[in-house]
Design a protein around this motif. Structure first.
Motif, PDB file in Angstrom:
ATOM      1  N   ARG A 162       0.312   9.007  -7.272  1.00 48.59           N
ATOM      2  CA  ARG A 162       1.133   8.093  -7.598  1.00 48.59           C
ATOM      3  C   ARG A 162       1.884   7.896  -6.209  1.00 48.59           C
ATOM      4  N   LEU A 163       2.457   9.018  -5.491  1.00 46.17           N
ATOM      5  CA  LEU A 163       3.241   8.767  -4.473  1.00 46.17           C
ATOM      6  C   LEU A 163       2.635   7.975  -3.435  1.00 46.17           C
ATOM      7  N   LYS A 164       1.361   8.331  -3.207  1.00 49.89           N
ATOM      8  CA  LYS A 164       0.514   7.564  -2.239  1.00 49.89           C
ATOM      9  C   LYS A 164       0.699   5.977  -2.418  1.00 49.89           C
ATOM     10  N   GLU A 165       0.313   5.744  -3.772  1.00 48.17           N
ATOM     11  CA  GLU A 165       0.330   4.347  -4.260  1.00 48.17           C
ATOM     12  C   GLU A 165       1.548   3.914  -3.989  1.00 48.17           C
ATOM     13  N   ASP A 166       2.719   4.562  -4.222  1.00 41.47           N
ATOM     14  CA  ASP A 166       4.041   3.980  -4.057  1.00 41.47           C
ATOM     15  C   ASP A 166       4.226   3.366  -2.558  1.00 41.47           C
ATOM     16  N   LEU A 167       4.013   4.512  -1.802  1.00 41.02           N
ATOM     17  CA  LEU A 167       4.292   4.402  -0.256  1.00 41.02           C
ATOM     18  C   LEU A 167       3.410   3.199   0.199  1.00 41.02           C
ATOM     19  N   GLN A 168       2.118   3.127  -0.211  1.00 42.30           N
ATOM     20  CA  GLN A 168       1.467   2.084   0.125  1.00 42.30           C
ATOM     21  C   GLN A 168       1.873   0.805   0.047  1.00 42.30           C
ATOM     22  N   GLY A 169       2.268   0.786  -1.205  1.00 38.68           N
ATOM     23  CA  GLY A 169       2.940  -0.545  -1.814  1.00 38.68           C
ATOM     24  C   GLY A 169       4.197  -1.166  -1.064  1.00 38.68           C
ATOM     25  N   LEU A 170       5.037  -0.063  -0.781  1.00 35.87           N
ATOM     26  CA  LEU A 170       6.205  -0.194   0.215  1.00 35.87           C
ATOM     27  C   LEU A 170       5.629  -0.676   1.627  1.00 35.87           C
ATOM     28  N   ILE A 171       4.740  -0.170   2.146  1.00 37.18           N
ATOM     29  CA  ILE A 171       4.235  -0.475   3.632  1.00 37.18           C
ATOM     30  C   ILE A 171       3.744  -1.941   3.349  1.00 37.18           C
TER      31      ILE A 171
END
Length: 145
Positions: free
Chosen positions: A116-125
């Motif tokens: 989930r954290l990876k998905e969150d950070l990629q979404g923010l980028i």
């Protein structure tokens, strides 16, 4: 017969508690320094460490070997400076996989991580990149002409 069942149950519970105490005492390390964490990561030994950076606090939990790689759970503990949108992701985790013997900060190489954290950070980028393109569309178009 009830006394015998109670005795057997008590012995089983005692053995489980003893095994858990031994595991927590000798099988798990709570690191207070970066060098301790790096040593444990190189060995892929069960350990935890909190990495403090100016922008954020990261929690690392070395979970052990999985398919010849070292699994490390990374949790964003606290966003401190910079992009405050990161605060929305506090408490979110991802699991990163490194070859045994490699020492790294897992959140720096997102290609090795899942969760989930990876998905969150990629979404923010992606959101930031999209906004950058919209804000600079005129300059981008002029550069292409």
């Amino acid at each position: 017969m009830n006394k015998r069942v109670a005795l057997v149950t008590s012995v089983i519970v005692l053995v489980i508690l003893l095994a858990l105490a031994l595991f927590l005492t000798f099988g798990y390390t709570s690191c207070n320094s970066l060098s301790c964490y790096q040593k444990q990561m190189a060995r892929c030994s069960l350990a935890s460490y909190v990495h403090e950076e100016p922008q954020a606090s990261w929690g690392y939990q070395i979970q052990g070997r999985q398919l010849n790689e070292c699994a490390i759970e990374v949790t964003l503990l606290q966003a401190k400076e910079g992009d405050l949108q990161l605060r929305d992701f506090e408490g979110h985790s991802m699991t990163c996989f490194y070859p045994v013997g490699v020492i790294a900060f897992p959140e720096k190489d997102m290609a090795r991580c899942h969760g989930r954290l990876k998905e969150d950070l990629q979404g923010l980028i992606i959101e930031k990149l999209h906004q950058y393109i919209l804000d600079n569309l005129g300059e981008i178009a002029a550069g292409l002409a």
